[in-house]
Design an enzyme around this catalytic site. Sequence first.
Site, mmCIF file in Angstrom:
data_model
loop_
_atom_site.group_PDB
_atom_site.id
_atom_site.type_symbol
_atom_site.label_atom_id
_atom_site.label_comp_id
_atom_site.label_asym_id
_atom_site.label_seq_id
_atom_site.Cartn_x
_atom_site.Cartn_y
_atom_site.Cartn_z
ATOM 1 N N MET A 1 -4.727 2.578 -2.266
ATOM 2 C CA MET A 1 -5.768 1.650 -2.714
ATOM 3 C C MET A 1 -6.946 1.619 -1.744
ATOM 4 O O MET A 1 -8.078 1.417 -2.123
ATOM 5 C CB MET A 1 -5.200 0.246 -2.925
ATOM 6 C CG MET A 1 -4.748 -0.459 -1.670
ATOM 7 S SD MET A 1 -3.940 -2.041 -2.054
ATOM 8 C CE MET A 1 -5.286 -2.943 -2.813
ATOM 9 N N LEU B 1 -12.021 -3.567 -7.103
ATOM 10 C CA LEU B 1 -10.648 -4.028 -7.301
ATOM 11 C C LEU B 1 -10.531 -4.919 -8.544
ATOM 12 O O LEU B 1 -9.652 -4.724 -9.381
ATOM 13 C CB LEU B 1 -10.231 -4.784 -6.034
ATOM 14 C CG LEU B 1 -8.777 -5.126 -5.860
ATOM 15 C CD1 LEU B 1 -8.319 -4.736 -4.447
ATOM 16 C CD2 LEU B 1 -8.575 -6.602 -6.008
ATOM 17 N N LEU C 1 -4.938 -2.767 -12.419
ATOM 18 C CA LEU C 1 -4.389 -3.552 -11.307
ATOM 19 C C LEU C 1 -4.370 -5.043 -11.624
ATOM 20 O O LEU C 1 -3.361 -5.715 -11.456
ATOM 21 C CB LEU C 1 -5.223 -3.318 -10.029
ATOM 22 C CG LEU C 1 -4.732 -4.087 -8.805
ATOM 23 C CD1 LEU C 1 -3.439 -3.476 -8.264
ATOM 24 C CD2 LEU C 1 -5.791 -4.099 -7.701
ATOM 25 N N ARG D 1 -8.762 4.245 -3.991
ATOM 26 C CA ARG D 1 -9.134 3.747 -5.321
ATOM 27 C C ARG D 1 -10.299 2.757 -5.248
ATOM 28 O O ARG D 1 -11.096 2.688 -6.169
ATOM 29 C CB ARG D 1 -7.881 3.091 -5.949
ATOM 30 C CG ARG D 1 -8.047 2.538 -7.337
ATOM 31 C CD ARG D 1 -8.248 3.626 -8.362
ATOM 32 N NE ARG D 1 -8.448 3.071 -9.684
ATOM 33 C CZ ARG D 1 -9.624 2.656 -10.146
ATOM 34 N NH1 ARG D 1 -10.700 2.718 -9.396
ATOM 35 N NH2 ARG D 1 -9.719 2.158 -11.375
ATOM 36 N N TYR D 2 -10.359 1.971 -4.153
ATOM 37 C CA TYR D 2 -11.359 0.885 -4.123
ATOM 38 C C TYR D 2 -12.271 0.927 -2.895
ATOM 39 O O TYR D 2 -13.081 0.027 -2.700
ATOM 40 C CB TYR D 2 -10.656 -0.485 -4.152
ATOM 41 C CG TYR D 2 -9.598 -0.579 -5.220
ATOM 42 C CD1 TYR D 2 -9.946 -0.536 -6.575
ATOM 43 C CD2 TYR D 2 -8.254 -0.677 -4.898
ATOM 44 C CE1 TYR D 2 -8.975 -0.584 -7.564
ATOM 45 C CE2 TYR D 2 -7.275 -0.735 -5.878
ATOM 46 C CZ TYR D 2 -7.641 -0.679 -7.208
ATOM 47 O OH TYR D 2 -6.673 -0.726 -8.177
ATOM 48 N N HIS E 1 4.302 -6.266 -2.363
ATOM 49 C CA HIS E 1 3.191 -6.851 -3.125
ATOM 50 C C HIS E 1 3.696 -7.241 -4.514
ATOM 51 O O HIS E 1 4.382 -6.460 -5.173
ATOM 52 C CB HIS E 1 2.057 -5.833 -3.255
ATOM 53 C CG HIS E 1 0.731 -6.469 -3.504
ATOM 54 N ND1 HIS E 1 0.449 -7.156 -4.659
ATOM 55 C CD2 HIS E 1 -0.383 -6.544 -2.746
ATOM 56 C CE1 HIS E 1 -0.791 -7.609 -4.597
ATOM 57 N NE2 HIS E 1 -1.322 -7.255 -3.444
ATOM 58 N N ASP F 1 -0.253 -0.495 8.245
ATOM 59 C CA ASP F 1 -0.792 -1.845 8.315
ATOM 60 C C ASP F 1 -2.030 -1.972 7.467
ATOM 61 O O ASP F 1 -2.843 -1.054 7.393
ATOM 62 C CB ASP F 1 -1.159 -2.172 9.778
ATOM 63 C CG ASP F 1 0.030 -2.716 10.535
ATOM 64 O OD1 ASP F 1 0.796 -3.494 9.943
ATOM 65 O OD2 ASP F 1 0.189 -2.363 11.719
ATOM 66 N N GLU G 1 -2.443 -7.194 4.157
ATOM 67 C CA GLU G 1 -1.219 -7.892 3.731
ATOM 68 C C GLU G 1 -0.225 -8.072 4.879
ATOM 69 O O GLU G 1 0.550 -9.029 4.888
ATOM 70 C CB GLU G 1 -0.532 -7.127 2.590
ATOM 71 C CG GLU G 1 -1.237 -7.234 1.247
ATOM 72 C CD GLU G 1 -2.363 -6.243 1.088
ATOM 73 O OE1 GLU G 1 -2.710 -5.555 2.070
ATOM 74 O OE2 GLU G 1 -2.922 -6.154 -0.023
ATOM 75 N N GLU H 1 -1.751 -11.711 6.113
ATOM 76 C CA GLU H 1 -0.821 -12.576 5.362
ATOM 77 C C GLU H 1 0.485 -12.807 6.107
ATOM 78 O O GLU H 1 0.931 -13.950 6.247
ATOM 79 C CB GLU H 1 -0.509 -11.957 4.000
ATOM 80 C CG GLU H 1 -1.637 -12.089 3.009
ATOM 81 C CD GLU H 1 -1.206 -11.581 1.649
ATOM 82 O OE1 GLU H 1 -0.218 -12.084 1.102
ATOM 83 O OE2 GLU H 1 -1.866 -10.664 1.130
#
Length: 426
Positions: free
Chosen positions: A63, A79, A85, A152-153, A266, A343, A346, A350
Amino acid sequence: MALRSPLTGAWKRASSTSPSTSATTYLSPQASRWRRGNATLVPPVTQNATGSKGPTAMVFMNMGGPSTTDEVGDFLSRLFADADLIPLGRLQNYIGPYIARRRTPKIQKQYAEIGGGSPIRKWSEYQAAEMCRILDETSPETAPHKPYVAFRYADPLTEDVYKQLIEDGFGGGKGGRAVAFTQYPQYSCSTTGSSLNELWKWRNRLEGKRATTGEVDPEGAIKWSVIDRWPVHPGLVDAFASNIEKTLATYPEERRDNVVLLFSAHSLPMSVVNRGDPYPAEVGATVHAVMHRIGMTHPYRLVWQSQVGPQPWLGAQTSDTVESLIKKKQTDIILIPIAFTSDHIETLYELDKEIIGEMAEGHEGVKRVESLNGNPIFINALANIAKTHLESRSACSPQMQLRCPGCLSERCLEQKKFFAGQVQHL
Ligand code: FES
């Protein structure tokens, strides 16, 4: 995709493994056995060797994440525009940009707190390059292996990487072989599926019927194959298990047996789960394999993080689970990010800041295992997966060719047909 409200905490220990130091990561006896049997640890660079089937482009798909806080806005726009997604229905093109704009300042602060950007590009480029060095050694007939990273983003975007491939002499009339290697070990249509849809789109625009310069003859176009999942590869399992054992060893002996292991992945919207997405089952398979590898020695749960928005998502949530365990006086807990290979926000924000630094503040027994990052067991596993794939001459796994029972997407249908059909050119 950390999209929750920022709290405070500490993340110092999270970035303890760097590309320059990671090769010293210890190996368990089991890992050593696996390594001896399957791959070379630190081979010499042989990128100038050309095998009978080489060169081979190895394209890592993931991603991605913003490398600087200035890139957060664009990252979030892409995103939230991705219906694979985050399905927002017919109003995706209106609601997506609105949510992205609203969230940008908050998410920029989160990235600022983890050092000003995501380390995912640094780690992906390192992992891809190291894997290619090993592959040059273990699979000389498909050498040289050229590493690429397609996000992807975020930069480097799939579109730009495809153009780079053509510039580097792959496809565009010259033929050549490329492997799309997902860096999501467990397949989801939201993640790997979305990256493949994007790759297929740019293949059509640059080499297919929709190419502005005219369609490239199949023999002159890039011959693609896909490594679409690897949830229970023994090297992946061993890398996770070794990290767990390493963290368990940091607890005093009298507490060690009572540590609870929380595998965190996730989450997914329940609409995606109920469509028949394979991800929850494949994450469960990884967890079971890792627990089996460490001997089922500890109580454990698979929990889910990074839920966003009011829709129902797959639970139990990681944060709720930690809170509930602490309330029950279970304060020796190890968090294991089980679906990320390096890493990113997230883990660093988080898990380290919100959960360990804030929610579990004062409970030193709540810890996180190191991410895979530059772990040599993991990188050897990548090389082993790639070598096995190249030898198989398969275009993708049989499992990738089956659509979700609830899938109505023409794009999924055509994309799967395209990649599975590549087998005739391999
Ligand atoms: Fe799973 Fe289309 S959504 S195959």
